[in-house]
Design a protein around this motif. Structure first.
Motif, PDB file in Angstrom:
ATOM      1  N   MET A  35      22.957  49.384  98.965  1.00 49.68           N
ATOM      2  CA  MET A  35      22.348  49.613  97.670  1.00 49.68           C
ATOM      3  C   MET A  35      22.178  48.286  96.977  1.00 49.68           C
ATOM      4  N   ALA A  36      21.037  48.094  96.333  1.00 52.29           N
ATOM      5  CA  ALA A  36      20.760  46.825  95.664  1.00 52.29           C
ATOM      6  C   ALA A  36      21.670  46.647  94.480  1.00 52.29           C
ATOM      7  N   ASP A  37      22.006  45.363  94.215  1.00 52.40           N
ATOM      8  CA  ASP A  37      22.861  45.028  93.078  1.00 52.40           C
ATOM      9  C   ASP A  37      22.002  44.948  91.825  1.00 52.40           C
ATOM     10  N   LEU A  38      22.192  45.918  90.946  1.00 48.79           N
ATOM     11  CA  LEU A  38      21.356  46.026  89.753  1.00 48.79           C
ATOM     12  C   LEU A  38      22.012  45.344  88.572  1.00 48.79           C
ATOM     13  N   PRO A  39      21.222  44.804  87.658  1.00 43.28           N
ATOM     14  CA  PRO A  39      21.804  44.231  86.435  1.00 43.28           C
ATOM     15  C   PRO A  39      22.310  45.313  85.508  1.00 43.28           C
ATOM     16  N   GLU A  40      23.159  44.893  84.573  1.00 38.16           N
ATOM     17  CA  GLU A  40      23.732  45.864  83.636  1.00 38.16           C
ATOM     18  C   GLU A  40      22.693  46.412  82.671  1.00 38.16           C
ATOM     19  N   SER A  41      21.740  45.618  82.249  1.00 34.01           N
ATOM     20  CA  SER A  41      20.709  46.095  81.347  1.00 34.01           C
ATOM     21  C   SER A  41      19.523  46.580  82.134  1.00 34.01           C
ATOM     22  N   GLY A  42      18.640  47.348  81.437  1.00 31.62           N
ATOM     23  CA  GLY A  42      17.473  47.895  82.108  1.00 31.62           C
ATOM     24  C   GLY A  42      16.529  46.826  82.561  1.00 31.62           C
ATOM     25  N   GLY A  43      15.811  47.059  83.653  1.00 30.22           N
ATOM     26  CA  GLY A  43      14.828  46.118  84.173  1.00 30.22           C
ATOM     27  C   GLY A  43      14.973  46.014  85.666  1.00 30.22           C
TER      28      GLY A  43
ATOM     29  N   SER B 132      23.154  63.725  93.008  1.00 32.01           N
ATOM     30  CA  SER B 132      24.053  64.320  94.012  1.00 32.01           C
ATOM     31  C   SER B 132      24.365  63.282  95.100  1.00 32.01           C
ATOM     32  N   ALA B 133      25.235  63.648  95.983  1.00 29.74           N
ATOM     33  CA  ALA B 133      25.657  62.708  97.048  1.00 29.74           C
ATOM     34  C   ALA B 133      24.472  62.304  97.922  1.00 29.74           C
ATOM     35  N   ASN B 134      24.479  61.035  98.292  1.00 34.21           N
ATOM     36  CA  ASN B 134      23.447  60.467  99.162  1.00 34.21           C
ATOM     37  C   ASN B 134      22.042  60.638  98.584  1.00 34.21           C
ATOM     38  N   THR B 135      21.950  60.622  97.244  1.00 26.95           N
ATOM     39  CA  THR B 135      20.642  60.772  96.590  1.00 26.95           C
ATOM     40  C   THR B 135      20.394  59.564  95.690  1.00 26.95           C
ATOM     41  N   CYS B 136      19.207  59.018  95.786  1.00 29.66           N
ATOM     42  CA  CYS B 136      18.823  57.867  94.949  1.00 29.66           C
ATOM     43  C   CYS B 136      17.538  58.206  94.176  1.00 29.66           C
ATOM     44  N   LEU B 137      17.376  57.501  93.057  1.00 25.15           N
ATOM     45  CA  LEU B 137      16.195  57.676  92.206  1.00 25.15           C
ATOM     46  C   LEU B 137      15.397  56.381  92.238  1.00 25.15           C
ATOM     47  N   GLN B 138      14.110  56.486  92.556  1.00 23.60           N
ATOM     48  CA  GLN B 138      13.257  55.305  92.642  1.00 23.60           C
ATOM     49  C   GLN B 138      12.297  55.289  91.455  1.00 23.60           C
ATOM     50  N   ILE B 139      12.370  54.161  90.733  1.00 31.61           N
ATOM     51  CA  ILE B 139      11.472  53.948  89.588  1.00 31.61           C
ATOM     52  C   ILE B 139      10.621  52.745  89.923  1.00 31.61           C
ATOM     53  N   ASN B 140       9.321  52.981  90.081  1.00 29.53           N
ATOM     54  CA  ASN B 140       8.397  51.933  90.537  1.00 29.53           C
ATOM     55  C   ASN B 140       8.912  51.357  91.853  1.00 29.53           C
ATOM     56  N   ASP B 141       9.278  50.099  91.910  1.00 29.32           N
ATOM     57  CA  ASP B 141       9.750  49.465  93.155  1.00 29.32           C
ATOM     58  C   ASP B 141      11.260  49.365  93.212  1.00 29.32           C
ATOM     59  N   THR B 142      11.942  49.990  92.269  1.00 27.20           N
ATOM     60  CA  THR B 142      13.403  49.872  92.207  1.00 27.20           C
ATOM     61  C   THR B 142      14.038  51.195  92.601  1.00 27.20           C
ATOM     62  N   LYS B 143      15.055  51.111  93.509  1.00 29.49           N
ATOM     63  CA  LYS B 143      15.791  52.298  93.937  1.00 29.49           C
ATOM     64  C   LYS B 143      17.153  52.264  93.274  1.00 29.49           C
ATOM     65  N   LEU B 144      17.475  53.328  92.564  1.00 24.40           N
ATOM     66  CA  LEU B 144      18.737  53.434  91.842  1.00 24.40           C
ATOM     67  C   LEU B 144      19.546  54.567  92.429  1.00 24.40           C
ATOM     68  N   CYS B 145      20.804  54.251  92.789  1.00 24.55           N
ATOM     69  CA  CYS B 145      21.684  55.262  93.407  1.00 24.55           C
ATOM     70  C   CYS B 145      22.964  55.452  92.618  1.00 24.55           C
ATOM     71  N   ASP B 146      23.159  54.761  91.502  1.00 27.00           N
ATOM     72  CA  ASP B 146      24.380  54.876  90.716  1.00 27.00           C
ATOM     73  C   ASP B 146      24.068  55.628  89.432  1.00 27.00           C
ATOM     74  N   ASP B 147      24.933  56.616  89.093  1.00 28.71           N
ATOM     75  CA  ASP B 147      24.680  57.439  87.912  1.00 28.71           C
ATOM     76  C   ASP B 147      24.633  56.601  86.631  1.00 28.71           C
ATOM     77  N   ALA B 148      25.572  55.684  86.459  1.00 27.89           N
ATOM     78  CA  ALA B 148      25.606  54.882  85.231  1.00 27.89           C
ATOM     79  C   ALA B 148      24.370  54.013  85.116  1.00 27.89           C
ATOM     80  N   THR B 149      23.957  53.401  86.224  1.00 29.08           N
ATOM     81  CA  THR B 149      22.766  52.547  86.177  1.00 29.08           C
ATOM     82  C   THR B 149      21.515  53.357  85.877  1.00 29.08           C
ATOM     83  N   VAL B 150      21.438  54.535  86.532  1.00 34.76           N
ATOM     84  CA  VAL B 150      20.274  55.407  86.276  1.00 34.76           C
ATOM     85  C   VAL B 150      20.219  55.816  84.809  1.00 34.76           C
ATOM     86  N   GLN B 151      21.397  56.135  84.271  1.00 31.97           N
ATOM     87  CA  GLN B 151      21.418  56.588  82.882  1.00 31.97           C
ATOM     88  C   GLN B 151      20.994  55.455  81.920  1.00 31.97           C
TER      89      GLN B 151
END
Length: 450
Positions: free
Chosen positions: A1-9, A116-135
């Protein structure tokens, strides 16, 4: 899973202004359905049109506030109507803005996205798999969309409000004109009413409101004034007959007695004194009657083109003999100046001024009469030499029976000449002014409108 920044973007992407996502941009990387993946509030608002509309209308209030010649009641009523509408619209716009903002904040609390488990959310070119990051990402996107929606609401509402304000000011101007129509009718009638035309009436129809009450009161006042002026005219006519007739009879009897060659010298001397007294009384009566008639302003039908040079020349011709007998030189500089007025009254103005200048002059002195154009009117100026006139006594010479101290007791006049001049000038809508000359005498200037 990609290392996402704490803020949106999005990571590893050059910084750019955030773009509101479309509903179709949310897709799951698995066939498993995700709780809360329905359309987000405001997603359909479409941020691409955020800058459209509204530009170029902000200058309308400046056009409405352009300079006017005078603050009429119609303009003030228009400003009142339009200002009240503008204030009410601003208050309503502020209330709607607060309500919409609160509604969006309440709705944002209803959406909670969990993966849910093993589920990720993709926004444009970014794949998000962590609930806190997605939120965090969804909160940032939602906040941006709310701000865009509120800004667009504010811009479009202000544009609509400004357009409606222009319509409200125009409608208020029209309605104010309709409301003030009776007042305009009263004003036009008042302008038509002058001393010799008091038969005009408003006769305002319509509801029994304040304007009709004002018009009826004005009509009653005109009726009383009409009766008063009719009474004055009848008095002048009766006085003209009752006063002139006995004076004319007395003059005739005295002239017959003086023509008798057998009359004693004492009787002839007494007759001459009585005849001079009678002539003075006749001049007094004529002056009073003329003064009474000249107090009323002339109507348009009484005004005819009159050349000031012509009336001044006629006055000079009548006074040349008196001027020669008193060794007074007569000078004139008469230019053709046409004004609108009554020729007989204006000739009397010139005659009285010239006679006054000749009577109260000194041997070897002079009288100068000038007629020329000044501005949009005509100027008649009569200057003369004579005794030094104190400046504080100049204003009193235009009052009836008021003469300067050194002239009091003189038998040269009855003290009505300049009073008649002032009344006639005022009846023509003109002005008169007198000023003492440094070397003695007066300079009287009469300005009449063309």
């Amino acid at each position: 899973m990609a290392d996402l920044p704490e803020s949106g973007g999005a990571p590893r992407v050059p910084p750019r202004p955030p773009q509101p996502p479309r509903p179709a941009g949310f897709r799951s990387s698995s066939s498993t359905s995700t709780t809360g993946t329905n359309k987000l509030p405001g997603a359909a608002a479409g941020g691409g049109s955020g800058n459209g509309g509204g530009g170029g209308t902000a200058s309308h209030p400046e056009r409405l506030a352009g300079p006017l010649l005078r603050p009429t009641i119609r303009f003030r009523l228009t400003a009142l109507y339009g200002g009240m509408f503008l204030i009410a619209g601003i208050l309503l716009l502020g209330l709607v803005y607060v309500l919409v903002r609160n509604s969006l904040q309440v709705q944002s609390d209803l959406y909670h996205i969990r993966l849910s488990a093993n589920t990720c959310l993709q926004i444009n070119d970014t794949k998000l798999c962590d609930d806190a990051t997605v939120q965090r990402q969804l909160n940032a996107i939602q906040q941006f969309q709310e701000n865009q929606a509120l800004n667009e609401l504010l811009r479009q509402s202000l544009t609509a409000l400004l357009g409606l304000a222009v319509v409200a000011f125009a409608f208020g101007y029209i309605m104010a004109g309709r409301v003030l129509q009776p007042l305009g009718r009263i004003t036009r009638t008042a302008r038509k009413v002058v001393g010799s035309d008091l038969h005009q009436r408003i006769n305002l129809d319509g509801p029994d409101d304040e304007f009709k009450e004002l018009a009826d009161t004005f009509d009653e006042m005109l009726e009383r004034l009409d009766r008063a002026f009719d009474s004055q005219r009848r008095f002048v006519a009766n006085a003209s007959h009752e006063l002139r007739t006995p004076l004319a009879i007395n003059r005739t009897l005295l002239e017959v007695q003086l023509s008798d060659p057998d009359a004693p010298a004492e009787v002839k001397q007494l007759g001459k004194s009585l005849l001079a007294t009678n002539q003075r009384s006749e001049a007094l009566v004529e002056g009073l009657l003329l003064l009474a008639r000249s107090e009323n302003e002339l109507t348009e039908k009484d005004r005819q083109p009159v050349d000031l040079a012509e009336v001044a020349e006629r006055a000079l011709e009548q006074c040349r003999a008196d001027a020669a007998s008193q060794e007074v030189e007569v000078r004139s500089d008469l230019q053709e100046v046409v004004v609108r007025g009554n020729g007989v009254l204006l000739e009397r103005v010139a005659l009285n001024l010239v006679q006054n200048a000749v009577k109260y002059n000194e041997p070897g002195g002079w009288v100068r009469v000038e007629a020329r154009r000044m501005g949009e009117g005509g100027l008649l100026e009569v200057s003369n030499t004579g005794a030094v006139v104190p400046g504080y006594e100049v204003d009193g010479i235009f009052e009836p029976f008021r003469r300067l101290a050194e002239r009091t007791g003189s038998d040269k006049g009855v003290g009505l000449g300049l009073s008649i001049v002032r009344s006639v000038v005022r009846a023509h809508g003109g002005s008169i002014a007198a000023e003492p000359r440094p070397g003695g005498g007066l300079s009287v200037r009469v300005l009449l409108p063309s």
